[in-house]
Design a protein around this motif. Structure first.
Motif, PDB file in Angstrom:
ATOM      1  N   ARG A  34       0.836  -1.199   0.000  1.00 58.99           N
ATOM      2  CA  ARG A  34       0.000   0.000   0.000  1.00 58.99           C
ATOM      3  C   ARG A  34       0.876   1.256   0.000  1.00 58.99           C
ATOM      4  O   ARG A  34       0.567   2.235  -0.683  1.00 58.99           O
ATOM      5  N   THR A  35       1.989   1.221   0.730  1.00 62.39           N
ATOM      6  CA  THR A  35       2.898   2.355   0.727  1.00 62.39           C
ATOM      7  C   THR A  35       3.498   2.578  -0.653  1.00 62.39           C
ATOM      8  O   THR A  35       3.698   3.719  -1.082  1.00 62.39           O
ATOM      9  N   THR A  36       3.797   1.496  -1.354  1.00 54.99           N
ATOM     10  CA  THR A  36       4.323   1.600  -2.720  1.00 54.99           C
ATOM     11  C   THR A  36       3.363   2.383  -3.604  1.00 54.99           C
ATOM     12  O   THR A  36       3.769   3.279  -4.360  1.00 54.99           O
ATOM     13  N   LEU A  37       2.072   2.072  -3.514  1.00 55.00           N
ATOM     14  CA  LEU A  37       1.067   2.793  -4.305  1.00 55.00           C
ATOM     15  C   LEU A  37       0.968   4.249  -3.865  1.00 55.00           C
ATOM     16  O   LEU A  37       0.864   5.150  -4.709  1.00 55.00           O
ATOM     17  N   ASP A  38       1.003   4.473  -2.568  1.00 50.17           N
ATOM     18  CA  ASP A  38       0.898   5.843  -2.062  1.00 50.17           C
ATOM     19  C   ASP A  38       2.046   6.713  -2.581  1.00 50.17           C
ATOM     20  O   ASP A  38       1.828   7.852  -3.013  1.00 50.17           O
ATOM     21  N   ILE A  39       3.253   6.178  -2.548  1.00 47.61           N
ATOM     22  CA  ILE A  39       4.408   6.948  -3.005  1.00 47.61           C
ATOM     23  C   ILE A  39       4.391   7.102  -4.522  1.00 47.61           C
ATOM     24  O   ILE A  39       4.755   8.166  -5.054  1.00 47.61           O
ATOM     25  N   ALA A  40       3.944   6.075  -5.238  1.00 48.59           N
ATOM     26  CA  ALA A  40       3.842   6.188  -6.698  1.00 48.59           C
ATOM     27  C   ALA A  40       2.903   7.335  -7.086  1.00 48.59           C
ATOM     28  O   ALA A  40       3.205   8.136  -7.979  1.00 48.59           O
ATOM     29  N   ARG A  41       1.755   7.409  -6.417  1.00 46.13           N
ATOM     30  CA  ARG A  41       0.813   8.497  -6.694  1.00 46.13           C
ATOM     31  C   ARG A  41       1.431   9.856  -6.370  1.00 46.13           C
ATOM     32  O   ARG A  41       1.235  10.836  -7.099  1.00 46.13           O
ATOM     33  N   ALA A  42       2.178   9.917  -5.273  1.00 54.74           N
ATOM     34  CA  ALA A  42       2.801  11.181  -4.874  1.00 54.74           C
ATOM     35  C   ALA A  42       3.853  11.619  -5.889  1.00 54.74           C
ATOM     36  O   ALA A  42       3.983  12.812  -6.187  1.00 54.74           O
ATOM     37  N   ILE A  43       4.608  10.659  -6.414  1.00 55.77           N
ATOM     38  CA  ILE A  43       5.619  10.974  -7.433  1.00 55.77           C
ATOM     39  C   ILE A  43       4.956  11.583  -8.657  1.00 55.77           C
ATOM     40  O   ILE A  43       5.392  12.619  -9.178  1.00 55.77           O
ATOM     41  N   VAL A  44       3.885  10.938  -9.121  1.00 62.95           N
ATOM     42  CA  VAL A  44       3.170  11.426 -10.304  1.00 62.95           C
ATOM     43  C   VAL A  44       2.577  12.805 -10.041  1.00 62.95           C
ATOM     44  O   VAL A  44       2.680  13.720 -10.870  1.00 62.95           O
ATOM     45  N   LYS A  45       1.973  12.974  -8.877  1.00 60.34           N
ATOM     46  CA  LYS A  45       1.351  14.249  -8.533  1.00 60.34           C
ATOM     47  C   LYS A  45       2.380  15.376  -8.478  1.00 60.34           C
ATOM     48  O   LYS A  45       2.086  16.536  -8.814  1.00 60.34           O
ATOM     49  N   ALA A  46       3.604  15.039  -8.082  1.00 57.97           N
ATOM     50  CA  ALA A  46       4.666  16.037  -7.974  1.00 57.97           C
ATOM     51  C   ALA A  46       5.374  16.282  -9.304  1.00 57.97           C
ATOM     52  O   ALA A  46       6.338  17.047  -9.355  1.00 57.97           O
ATOM     53  N   GLY A  47       4.904  15.621 -10.369  1.00 55.49           N
ATOM     54  CA  GLY A  47       5.477  15.849 -11.686  1.00 55.49           C
ATOM     55  C   GLY A  47       6.523  14.849 -12.113  1.00 55.49           C
ATOM     56  O   GLY A  47       7.161  15.020 -13.168  1.00 55.49           O
ATOM     57  N   GLY A  48       6.731  13.797 -11.339  1.00 58.00           N
ATOM     58  CA  GLY A  48       7.704  12.780 -11.694  1.00 58.00           C
ATOM     59  C   GLY A  48       7.070  11.615 -12.430  1.00 58.00           C
ATOM     60  O   GLY A  48       5.869  11.607 -12.713  1.00 58.00           O
ATOM     61  N   ARG A  49       7.883  10.645 -12.737  1.00 57.80           N
ATOM     62  CA  ARG A  49       7.428   9.419 -13.397  1.00 57.80           C
ATOM     63  C   ARG A  49       7.653   8.262 -12.432  1.00 57.80           C
ATOM     64  O   ARG A  49       8.766   8.065 -11.942  1.00 57.80           O
ATOM     65  N   ALA A  50       6.604   7.506 -12.161  1.00 58.62           N
ATOM     66  CA  ALA A  50       6.651   6.430 -11.166  1.00 58.62           C
ATOM     67  C   ALA A  50       6.617   5.069 -11.848  1.00 58.62           C
ATOM     68  O   ALA A  50       5.663   4.760 -12.565  1.00 58.62           O
ATOM     69  N   LEU A  51       7.654   4.266 -11.594  1.00 61.49           N
ATOM     70  CA  LEU A  51       7.718   2.900 -12.096  1.00 61.49           C
ATOM     71  C   LEU A  51       7.758   1.946 -10.907  1.00 61.49           C
ATOM     72  O   LEU A  51       8.348   2.255  -9.869  1.00 61.49           O
ATOM     73  N   VAL A  52       7.142   0.776 -11.079  1.00 62.20           N
ATOM     74  CA  VAL A  52       7.196  -0.264 -10.048  1.00 62.20           C
ATOM     75  C   VAL A  52       7.507  -1.589 -10.723  1.00 62.20           C
ATOM     76  O   VAL A  52       6.844  -1.976 -11.703  1.00 62.20           O
ATOM     77  N   ALA A  53       8.504  -2.295 -10.212  1.00 63.63           N
ATOM     78  CA  ALA A  53       8.815  -3.646 -10.664  1.00 63.63           C
ATOM     79  C   ALA A  53       8.388  -4.630  -9.588  1.00 63.63           C
ATOM     80  O   ALA A  53       8.788  -4.498  -8.427  1.00 63.63           O
ATOM     81  N   SER A  54       7.554  -5.593  -9.970  1.00 61.51           N
ATOM     82  CA  SER A  54       7.104  -6.621  -9.030  1.00 61.51           C
ATOM     83  C   SER A  54       6.653  -7.829  -9.828  1.00 61.51           C
ATOM     84  O   SER A  54       6.604  -7.794 -11.065  1.00 61.51           O
ATOM     85  N   SER A  55       6.294  -8.893  -9.110  1.00 61.30           N
ATOM     86  CA  SER A  55       5.764 -10.087  -9.775  1.00 61.30           C
ATOM     87  C   SER A  55       4.276  -9.956 -10.055  1.00 61.30           C
ATOM     88  O   SER A  55       3.642 -10.898 -10.514  1.00 61.30           O
ATOM     89  N   GLY A  56       3.706  -8.792  -9.787  1.00 62.18           N
ATOM     90  CA  GLY A  56       2.287  -8.560 -10.055  1.00 62.18           C
ATOM     91  C   GLY A  56       1.429  -8.776  -8.833  1.00 62.18           C
ATOM     92  O   GLY A  56       1.911  -9.016  -7.723  1.00 62.18           O
ATOM     93  N   GLY A  57       0.126  -8.690  -9.017  1.00 66.01           N
ATOM     94  CA  GLY A  57      -0.805  -8.864  -7.906  1.00 66.01           C
ATOM     95  C   GLY A  57      -2.051  -8.036  -8.094  1.00 66.01           C
ATOM     96  O   GLY A  57      -2.203  -7.293  -9.068  1.00 66.01           O
ATOM     97  N   ARG A  58      -2.937  -8.127  -7.137  1.00 64.30           N
ATOM     98  CA  ARG A  58      -4.263  -7.535  -7.262  1.00 64.30           C
ATOM     99  C   ARG A  58      -4.270  -6.007  -7.240  1.00 64.30           C
ATOM    100  O   ARG A  58      -5.245  -5.379  -7.642  1.00 64.30           O
ATOM    101  N   LEU A  59      -3.160  -5.396  -6.789  1.00 58.83           N
ATOM    102  CA  LEU A  59      -3.106  -3.940  -6.732  1.00 58.83           C
ATOM    103  C   LEU A  59      -2.563  -3.290  -8.004  1.00 58.83           C
ATOM    104  O   LEU A  59      -2.519  -2.063  -8.092  1.00 58.83           O
ATOM    105  N   VAL A  60      -2.162  -4.096  -8.989  1.00 59.30           N
ATOM    106  CA  VAL A  60      -1.597  -3.525 -10.219  1.00 59.30           C
ATOM    107  C   VAL A  60      -2.583  -2.583 -10.917  1.00 59.30           C
ATOM    108  O   VAL A  60      -2.193  -1.484 -11.341  1.00 59.30           O
ATOM    109  N   PRO A  61      -3.873  -2.949 -11.074  1.00 57.23           N
ATOM    110  CA  PRO A  61      -4.802  -2.006 -11.713  1.00 57.23           C
ATOM    111  C   PRO A  61      -4.901  -0.682 -10.968  1.00 57.23           C
ATOM    112  O   PRO A  61      -4.979   0.382 -11.591  1.00 57.23           O
TER     113      PRO A  61
END
Length: 405
Positions: A34-61
């Motif tokens: 959940r923190t990964t998603l929170d920080i990804a959103r914050a990066i995008v909101k601040a004008g950055g580009r957010a990438l996440v590498a993982s094996s996938g899961g229900r939170l990807v959408p």
């Protein structure tokens, strides 16, 4: 240990659209995820580009809906061969996508991410989400990758202290950033009657005025479910069946422990007051349905997200007096009765837990409600996603400024 604002040279928003790669084993339900998603959103909101590498899961959408990009890699594997291959995969990803900074959130992917970051001369950040073990020696070495970042984020002062004690990194690299929760999601005012009625029916709650205690946690011994059942037995002997205790959580394959809990409930004739509900996919509604939340972990919580979520939902909390939970719950000893948001009890002490439950039972609905309101004020002031994200982006900025100057 540093505060997040130490040596910050510029703000994240001043940088030229930095690309941040977070690496985590999977994106299923959990605090780190959940923190990964929170920080990804914050990066995008601040004008950055957010990438996440993982094996996938229900939170990807949900990650994609927040404007981040997901790359499917087997970074959840602890197989040395696959971990070595992941170094190559991550190196190519960093180079191809022009990643500016790599942030690892778990040990297995951190080893691969560290090697890839060093190969590409990118800053490397870690967040220590889990418990800091001091033995056995091989485990300590394996975990030590989380203390090898250019910046090491601890989710509580307790965790920061444990990192310093066990791994002894340069103190200037350690930053304490308390876990933030979405106080808009965990807000009693947004939980509609339909959500409450759905869960009310699913759990078979009777409208008989009983006080509802809830212990939300995966079913594992250190979370304290067996201890809560012992406390419930003593509370029933003292007050009768004027309460219910709901153990809310998934066994996650720990069938033997789940069966042990069911046997305890039956043996002590607690079927009328204690129930295992299984997992819940609407935790705000679950908090809203109960009167008091328990978090009686018998081992120290690195942070203790349950205690903060309960307070955000205006519910009194009884938490173990250990680990990160000491930093999140305001008790009478800390602030006085008029400002307390819950009770702290010695870890592993069923009698103390029962006494705290009895105290809240006897307190009455108005006093419980007032305590809950103070809890939300505490959560809003100290543990919001916004505060966590701001501190984390400041840390990124301090590492990226030279490259973007």
């Amino acid at each position: 240990m540093s505060s997040p604002s130490t040596n910050i040279l510029t703000s994240f928003k001043d940088l030229a659209r930095p690309t941040i790669l977070q690496v985590i084993p999977s994106l299923n339900i959990g605090g780190a995820e959940r923190t990964t998603l929170d920080i990804a959103r914050a990066i995008v909101k601040a004008g950055g580009r957010a990438l996440v590498a993982s094996s996938g899961g229900r939170l990807v959408p949900e990650l994609a809906a927040g404007g981040a990009e997901h790359f499917d890699l087997a970074v959840d594997s602890k197989n040395p061969v696959i971990m070595a291959l992941n170094v190559e995969h991550l190196t190519r990803l960093i180079t191809r996508e022009k990643v500016d900074l790599v942030h690892a959130r778990s040990r297995a992917p951190a080893w691969s991410a560290l090697a890839a970051a060093r190969r590409t001369s990118r800053p490397f950040v870690t967040t220590y989400h889990s418990r800091v073990h001091e033995s056995p020696r091989l485990k300590v070495f394996y975990n030590s990758v989380m203390a090898r970042g250019d910046a090491i984020i601890a989710n509580s002062a307790y965790t920061a202290g444990r990192i310093a004690s066990v791994h002894a990194p340069d103190a200037a690299r350690v930053f304490t950033v308390p876990r933030g929760i979405d106080t808009h999601h965990f807000d009693p005012s947004v939980v509609g009657r339909d959500r409450l009625e759905t869960l009310h029916a699913r759990w078979g709650i009777k409208n008989d005025g009983r006080v509802i205690f809830m212990l939300p946690a995966r079913l594992t011994r250190w979370k304290g479910q067996a201890l809560a059942i012992e406390a419930a037995e003593a509370l029933k002997a003292l007050h009768g069946s004027v309460f219910e205790l709901f153990l809310v959580g998934d066994a996650q394959g720990r069938d033997a422990f789940e069966n042990e809990l069911r046997t305890m409930i039956a043996t002590h004739r607690l079927d009328d007051v204690v129930r295992l509900t299984g997992p819940c996919d609407d935790m705000p509604a679950a908090y809203a349905l109960c009167d008091v939340v328990l978090s009686p972990s018998i081992e120290p919580e690195p942070f203790g997200r349950t205690a903060v979520e309960a307070q955000a939902m205006e519910r009194p909390i009884i938490a173990s007096d250990s680990g990160g939970q000491r930093e999140t719950v305001l008790t009478r000893d800390m602030v006085g009765a008029a400002k307390a948001t819950g009770f702290a009890v010695p870890a592993g002490d069923a009698e103390a837990l029962m006494r705290a439950m009895a105290g809240l039972l006897e307190m009455g609905p108005d006093a419980r409600r007032a305590m809950g309101c103070r809890g939300r004020e505490n959560a809003l002031a100290r543990f919001s996603v916004e505060a966590m994200a701001s501190a984390t982006l400041d840390i990124y900025a301090s590492l990226l400024k030279p490259a973007h100057a």
